[in-house]
Design a protein around this motif. Structure first.
Motif, PDB file in Angstrom:
ATOM      1  N   LYS A  12       0.827  -1.199   0.000  1.00 42.27           N
ATOM      2  CA  LYS A  12       0.000   0.000   0.000  1.00 42.27           C
ATOM      3  C   LYS A  12       0.868   1.258   0.000  1.00 42.27           C
ATOM      4  O   LYS A  12       0.588   2.225  -0.680  1.00 42.27           O
ATOM      5  CB  LYS A  12      -0.932  -0.017   1.209  1.00 42.27           C
ATOM      6  N   LYS A  14       3.835   1.525  -1.194  1.00 38.38           N
ATOM      7  CA  LYS A  14       4.464   1.651  -2.507  1.00 38.38           C
ATOM      8  C   LYS A  14       3.498   2.239  -3.520  1.00 38.38           C
ATOM      9  O   LYS A  14       3.839   3.100  -4.327  1.00 38.38           O
ATOM     10  CB  LYS A  14       4.941   0.273  -2.964  1.00 38.38           C
ATOM     11  N   ILE A  15       2.222   1.731  -3.482  1.00 34.48           N
ATOM     12  CA  ILE A  15       1.211   2.241  -4.413  1.00 34.48           C
ATOM     13  C   ILE A  15       0.904   3.710  -4.121  1.00 34.48           C
ATOM     14  O   ILE A  15       0.773   4.540  -5.018  1.00 34.48           O
ATOM     15  CB  ILE A  15      -0.064   1.387  -4.340  1.00 34.48           C
ATOM     16  N   ASP A  16       0.785   4.045  -2.807  1.00 31.87           N
ATOM     17  CA  ASP A  16       0.485   5.437  -2.457  1.00 31.87           C
ATOM     18  C   ASP A  16       1.602   6.384  -2.865  1.00 31.87           C
ATOM     19  O   ASP A  16       1.390   7.589  -2.996  1.00 31.87           O
ATOM     20  CB  ASP A  16       0.236   5.549  -0.947  1.00 31.87           C
ATOM     21  N   GLY A  17       2.806   5.854  -3.068  1.00 30.53           N
ATOM     22  CA  GLY A  17       3.926   6.713  -3.457  1.00 30.53           C
ATOM     23  C   GLY A  17       4.025   6.961  -4.945  1.00 30.53           C
ATOM     24  O   GLY A  17       4.824   7.771  -5.388  1.00 30.53           O
ATOM     25  N   PHE A  18       3.204   6.236  -5.739  1.00 25.57           N
ATOM     26  CA  PHE A  18       3.221   6.468  -7.190  1.00 25.57           C
ATOM     27  C   PHE A  18       2.771   7.892  -7.493  1.00 25.57           C
ATOM     28  O   PHE A  18       1.797   8.386  -6.924  1.00 25.57           O
ATOM     29  CB  PHE A  18       2.306   5.493  -7.907  1.00 25.57           C
ATOM     30  N   ARG A  19       3.430   8.563  -8.417  1.00 24.19           N
ATOM     31  CA  ARG A  19       3.062   9.920  -8.817  1.00 24.19           C
ATOM     32  C   ARG A  19       2.191   9.850 -10.073  1.00 24.19           C
ATOM     33  O   ARG A  19       2.564   9.213 -11.059  1.00 24.19           O
ATOM     34  CB  ARG A  19       4.316  10.768  -9.075  1.00 24.19           C
ATOM     35  N   VAL A  20       1.071  10.497  -9.999  1.00 25.61           N
ATOM     36  CA  VAL A  20       0.097  10.472 -11.097  1.00 25.61           C
ATOM     37  C   VAL A  20      -0.399  11.886 -11.369  1.00 25.61           C
ATOM     38  O   VAL A  20      -0.285  12.774 -10.528  1.00 25.61           O
ATOM     39  CB  VAL A  20      -1.111   9.550 -10.776  1.00 25.61           C
ATOM     40  N   THR A  34       1.107  12.231  -5.535  1.00 27.64           N
ATOM     41  CA  THR A  34       1.109  10.792  -5.265  1.00 27.64           C
ATOM     42  C   THR A  34      -0.322  10.302  -5.161  1.00 27.64           C
ATOM     43  O   THR A  34      -1.256  11.074  -4.981  1.00 27.64           O
ATOM     44  CB  THR A  34       1.860  10.497  -3.966  1.00 27.64           C
ATOM     45  N   VAL A  35      -0.461   8.962  -5.279  1.00 26.96           N
ATOM     46  CA  VAL A  35      -1.792   8.369  -5.184  1.00 26.96           C
ATOM     47  C   VAL A  35      -2.402   8.640  -3.821  1.00 26.96           C
ATOM     48  O   VAL A  35      -3.593   8.903  -3.675  1.00 26.96           O
ATOM     49  CB  VAL A  35      -1.719   6.857  -5.466  1.00 26.96           C
TER      50      VAL A  35
END
Length: 395
Positions: A12, A14-20, A34-35
């Motif tokens: 979680k 790692k996913i929350d750290g994705f930049r979108v 980030t997510v």
């Protein structure tokens, strides 16, 4: 949620750290977050659409205040004339303006008094308006108040006058309509040719046969022109027939460019894929045949029926077949296995249907045997034809 379990926390994070990009990027928002922070950004993004608390219309957050002050049909405002407060849609409506007592409607007669007459003052204004209709006391005709004095001296229908064209005498009431139909009255050519005419020349049609400005219609292009332009128009008519420079077919002049660019089969259009120099002189009528051999034409993989959706140009097809041989073999094997499973299923359904049919036949035979019939077959044989007898025996 299921991702809040302790064993999913690293995933979680790692996913929350994705930049979108913000989901309102299409509306103009360039924010990248980030997510995990995206939901909080959306709650204050100026490009998000939120409903107006009055009219419920969906508005971008950055324009919401402007909408509430200047655009919302349910905003409260005062009538600029009578001061009544209400919703903008009601106050600005034609229904309110039609009944507002202080609305400046002006004089309905368009008098030049310069006053802005309110709706409630219309009746008092009519008593002094110079353009208000009044009645002549002699001829009882209706006219404007400002014209009453001049009418009594010069326009009353009971005074005697002469026709200015044929000198006929009569009352104003009789002579006035006569002047409009008098044969001796000078009239202007309706085509503005400048010739001096009398009305009878127009009525009998003699002038229209020679008038140089008489309207005519071109028989080819249906264009409107005058008689003096007919000769020159025939040489410049957009519908005149001219030969095509490529196929030599007769084409209307105004359709020649479209014919050359879109229709003419002899026009050299060249290969649309620019495959080689020789194809630059390719004619339009040969495009379909050339597409069947063009090395740059996109073609579909021969294994598309088994799932290969790759589309390559024709000259790279052999390379594709060699590079994807393993994938093609796997797809063929997979398709064969699916077909085998389907055939096995159909075979099982067929056997089951056969068993049901056999049971039905046994049940029918048992029911027929339980019935006793006394039939005189020799007599029936004599009465029936040979073909009917064979059918009955078969049953």
């Amino acid at each position: 949620t299921r991702f809040n379990h302790i064993k999913y926390l690293p995933l979680k994070r790692k996913i929350d750290g994705f930049r979108v990009f913000c989901s309102n990027k299409g509306q103009g928002c360039q924010v990248v977050s980030t997510v995990g922070e995206l939901s909080s950004h959306l709650g204050e993004c100026p490009y998000s659409r939120v409903p107006c608390d009055k009219c419920r219309r969906s508005i971008m957050r950055q324009y919401l205040d402007i909408h509430r002050l200047h655009e919302c049909p349910k905003r409260v405002m005062n009538c600029v004339y009578c001061g009544v407060a209400g919703e903008h849609a009601v106050i600005a409506s034609e229904q309110h303006q039609a009944r507002c007592p202080d609305y400046p409607v002006g004089c309905p007669r368009k008098c030049e008094s310069g006053q802005e007459v309110k709706r409630k003052d219309l009746k008092s204004h009519a008593d002094v308006c110079p353009l208000e209709p009044v009645r002549c006391k002699d001829c009882k005709c209706n006219l404007l108040r400002v014209e009453l004095g001049h009418h009594a001296k010069n326009q009353c229908e009971f005074r005697l006058i002469h026709c200015p064209h044929c000198n006929r005498q009569g009352t104003y009431k009789a002579i006035t309509p006569h002047t409009k139909i008098c044969d001796e009255a000078p009239v202007e050519c309706p085509n503005k040719c400048g010739q001096d005419l009398k009305r009878k020349q127009l009525v009998d049609g003699t002038h229209s046969e020679v008038c140089p400005l008489q309207p005519l219609t071109c028989a080819k292009c249906m264009a409107d022109l005058v008689r003096k332009e007919l000769v020159s128009h025939n040489q410049s008519c957009p519908k005149r027939i001219v030969p095509c420079g490529y196929c030599h077919q007769g084409i209307p002049y105004d359709e020649l460019q479209v014919h050359v660019k879109e229709v003419c089969g002899e026009y050299p259009v060249g290969c649309p894929k620019k495959c080689n120099k020789d194809a630059e002189q390719l004619k339009r009528k040969d495009l379909m045949k050339h597409a069947e051999i063009c090395p740059l034409e996109p073609v579909q993989c021969p294994y598309y029926k088994v799932g290969c959706d790759t589309e390559v140009i024709r000259k790279e097809l052999s390379s594709h077949m060699e590079s994807y041989m393993t994938q093609h073999l796997a797809k063929v094997t997979e398709a064969h296995e699916k077909q085998s499973i389907m055939l096995e299923k159909q075979r099982a359904e067929l056997m089951e249907a056969r068993e049901e049919n056999a049971k039905l036949k046994m049940t029918t035979t048992a029911m027929m045997n339980s019935l006793s019939f006394e039939v005189n077959w020799p007599s029936i044989k004599r009465q029936l034809s040979e073909q009917s007898y064979r059918c009955l025996k078969t049953i």
